[in-house]
Design a protein around this motif. Sequence first.
Motif, PDB file in Angstrom:
ATOM      1  N   UNK A  13      -8.426 -15.811  -5.321  1.00  0.00           N
ATOM      2  CA  UNK A  13      -9.235 -15.203  -4.284  1.00  0.00           C
ATOM      3  C   UNK A  13      -9.865 -14.063  -5.093  1.00  0.00           C
ATOM      4  N   UNK A  14     -10.964 -14.359  -5.759  1.00  0.00           N
ATOM      5  CA  UNK A  14     -11.561 -13.483  -6.820  1.00  0.00           C
ATOM      6  C   UNK A  14     -12.075 -12.138  -6.155  1.00  0.00           C
ATOM      7  N   UNK A  15     -12.366 -12.314  -4.928  1.00  0.00           N
ATOM      8  CA  UNK A  15     -13.147 -11.112  -4.301  1.00  0.00           C
ATOM      9  C   UNK A  15     -11.833 -10.127  -3.875  1.00  0.00           C
ATOM     10  N   UNK A  16     -10.803 -10.475  -3.921  1.00  0.00           N
ATOM     11  CA  UNK A  16      -9.570  -9.663  -3.217  1.00  0.00           C
ATOM     12  C   UNK A  16      -9.339  -8.395  -4.276  1.00  0.00           C
ATOM     13  N   UNK A  17      -9.327  -7.240  -3.616  1.00  0.00           N
ATOM     14  CA  UNK A  17      -9.221  -6.102  -4.402  1.00  0.00           C
ATOM     15  C   UNK A  17      -7.937  -5.721  -4.855  1.00  0.00           C
ATOM     16  N   UNK A  18      -7.433  -6.164  -5.765  1.00  0.00           N
ATOM     17  CA  UNK A  18      -6.115  -6.021  -6.608  1.00  0.00           C
ATOM     18  C   UNK A  18      -6.371  -5.660  -7.831  1.00  0.00           C
ATOM     19  N   UNK A  19      -5.310  -5.362  -8.866  1.00  0.00           N
ATOM     20  CA  UNK A  19      -5.463  -4.930 -10.152  1.00  0.00           C
ATOM     21  C   UNK A  19      -5.647  -5.957 -10.971  1.00  0.00           C
ATOM     22  N   UNK A  20      -6.902  -5.410 -12.053  1.00  0.00           N
ATOM     23  CA  UNK A  20      -7.030  -6.719 -12.966  1.00  0.00           C
ATOM     24  C   UNK A  20      -6.428  -6.529 -14.266  1.00  0.00           C
ATOM     25  N   UNK A  75      -4.799  -3.877  -2.191  1.00  0.00           N
ATOM     26  CA  UNK A  75      -3.640  -3.696  -2.647  1.00  0.00           C
ATOM     27  C   UNK A  75      -3.112  -3.428  -4.066  1.00  0.00           C
ATOM     28  N   UNK A  76      -2.241  -2.557  -4.190  1.00  0.00           N
ATOM     29  CA  UNK A  76      -1.825  -2.226  -5.684  1.00  0.00           C
ATOM     30  C   UNK A  76      -0.382  -2.376  -5.716  1.00  0.00           C
ATOM     31  N   UNK A  77       0.188  -1.962  -6.924  1.00  0.00           N
ATOM     32  CA  UNK A  77       1.475  -1.997  -7.285  1.00  0.00           C
ATOM     33  C   UNK A  77       2.511  -3.093  -7.009  1.00  0.00           C
ATOM     34  N   UNK A  78       2.182  -4.084  -8.071  1.00  0.00           N
ATOM     35  CA  UNK A  78       2.892  -5.340  -7.948  1.00  0.00           C
ATOM     36  C   UNK A  78       4.361  -5.482  -8.433  1.00  0.00           C
ATOM     37  N   UNK A  79       4.965  -4.144  -8.542  1.00  0.00           N
ATOM     38  CA  UNK A  79       6.145  -4.048  -9.221  1.00  0.00           C
ATOM     39  C   UNK A  79       7.563  -4.396  -8.441  1.00  0.00           C
ATOM     40  N   UNK A  80       7.400  -4.799  -7.436  1.00  0.00           N
ATOM     41  CA  UNK A  80       8.362  -5.283  -6.470  1.00  0.00           C
ATOM     42  C   UNK A  80       8.501  -6.423  -5.871  1.00  0.00           C
ATOM     43  N   UNK A  81       7.498  -7.426  -6.597  1.00  0.00           N
ATOM     44  CA  UNK A  81       7.304  -8.621  -6.274  1.00  0.00           C
ATOM     45  C   UNK A  81       8.565  -9.639  -6.399  1.00  0.00           C
ATOM     46  N   UNK A  82       8.713 -10.453  -5.444  1.00  0.00           N
ATOM     47  CA  UNK A  82       9.770 -11.458  -5.438  1.00  0.00           C
ATOM     48  C   UNK A  82       9.413 -12.608  -4.656  1.00  0.00           C
ATOM     49  N   UNK A  83      10.545 -13.513  -4.789  1.00  0.00           N
ATOM     50  CA  UNK A  83      10.180 -14.894  -3.973  1.00  0.00           C
ATOM     51  C   UNK A  83      11.117 -14.482  -2.605  1.00  0.00           C
ATOM     52  N   UNK A  84      10.598 -14.485  -1.683  1.00  0.00           N
ATOM     53  CA  UNK A  84      11.466 -14.227  -0.254  1.00  0.00           C
ATOM     54  C   UNK A  84      10.540 -14.585   0.929  1.00  0.00           C
ATOM     55  N   UNK A  85      11.122 -14.243   2.163  1.00  0.00           N
ATOM     56  CA  UNK A  85      10.790 -14.877   3.499  1.00  0.00           C
ATOM     57  C   UNK A  85       9.636 -13.949   3.542  1.00  0.00           C
ATOM     58  N   UNK A  86       8.340 -14.858   4.111  1.00  0.00           N
ATOM     59  CA  UNK A  86       7.175 -14.312   4.605  1.00  0.00           C
ATOM     60  C   UNK A  86       7.254 -12.945   5.679  1.00  0.00           C
ATOM     61  N   UNK A  87       8.496 -13.375   6.559  1.00  0.00           N
ATOM     62  CA  UNK A  87       8.845 -12.291   7.472  1.00  0.00           C
ATOM     63  C   UNK A  87       8.834 -10.912   6.938  1.00  0.00           C
TER      64      UNK A  87
END
Length: 334
Positions: free
Chosen positions: A88-95, A236-248
């Motif tokens: 999703x190249x147009x999505x505003x996230x950190x590069x 969306x910023x700060x991807x420091x807490x990413x994890x595999x988890x429930x979408x809920x």
Amino acid sequence: GPAMNDTSGDIKFLISDTPDFPEDQVHRIARRLFGIDGELKFLDSDRDLNFRLRNGDGTWVLKFFHPEEDEGVIDFQTKALVHIAQTDPDMLVPKVVPTKRGLPFGRAKAPDGRTSIVRLLGWVPGTDLHLVEDNRNLRHSTGALVARLDKALQGFYHPSALHTLVWDIKQSPALRIHTGDIKNRNRRRLCEKALDGFIDHVLPRWTHLRGQVIHNDANMANVVVDPAKPDTAAGVIDFGDMIYGPIAAEVAMAADGFGFEVDDTMNAFIDVALGFDSVMPLMEDEVEVLFDMIAARFALTATIVARRAVARTGSPDYQPGLEKTSTDALDKIL
């Protein structure tokens, strides 16, 4: 020092001592690793050391990771951002800005002898969500934006996606024993009720819930809006807490910030969930666990803040107002 970490059990970074690099060294490291330099501004962080770096060519975030942070986890977060840039190249996230040698990150040693991984990301422009006027469209668009992000991450996996994290609500039972650190009896009771509800109603279903790699912290401090369109979530910023988890759980995270200081907390949550559902339809079992997840998230926040206050005697207070606002929100919904 190491003695502080003894109190935290198996959950890393419950007690955090951030990396310590003097500013003149930070300038040298930026030049050595990335070939850029500029004006530095310190940014507040939970467990890492962050600076905004700015010059005539642009603005970036220069991050020194906690020395104990697992390299696999950093690689996971960084590759996820690269994946989003492809899907999703147009999505505003950190590069991700690679080092001069073309690597996703470099390394630097602090004066205290501890080594940190260093990463440079493009700055995401915009205003923090919590600084703009809350309204229904903002809540709906926040849900929709987070769903768009999860759609972009759908095909992504990484061996480090299953790491444990103190803010991961699945850790509720491990933190339940620390509610005693909350001094105020009424607040403590609310937190225990919320955590018990989560342990009773949500945990037994956890493995049945639809899962994927999620941002896991799309709260108001990590969603930005375009100042020209303040009622629409933009990035969306700060991807420091990413994890595999429930979408809920992703929906619960995005919703929880809208529960502070509003009269109709439940409807605020529903707006976010409807926005999410408009992009990525929610399943019935996901809708059923949302309420308990949101309540557990408030209770976890209050417990972690209280726990840190007890364990970090002598250190500066960690977000002291957060315990009260979290339990006030719980008071309204329980």
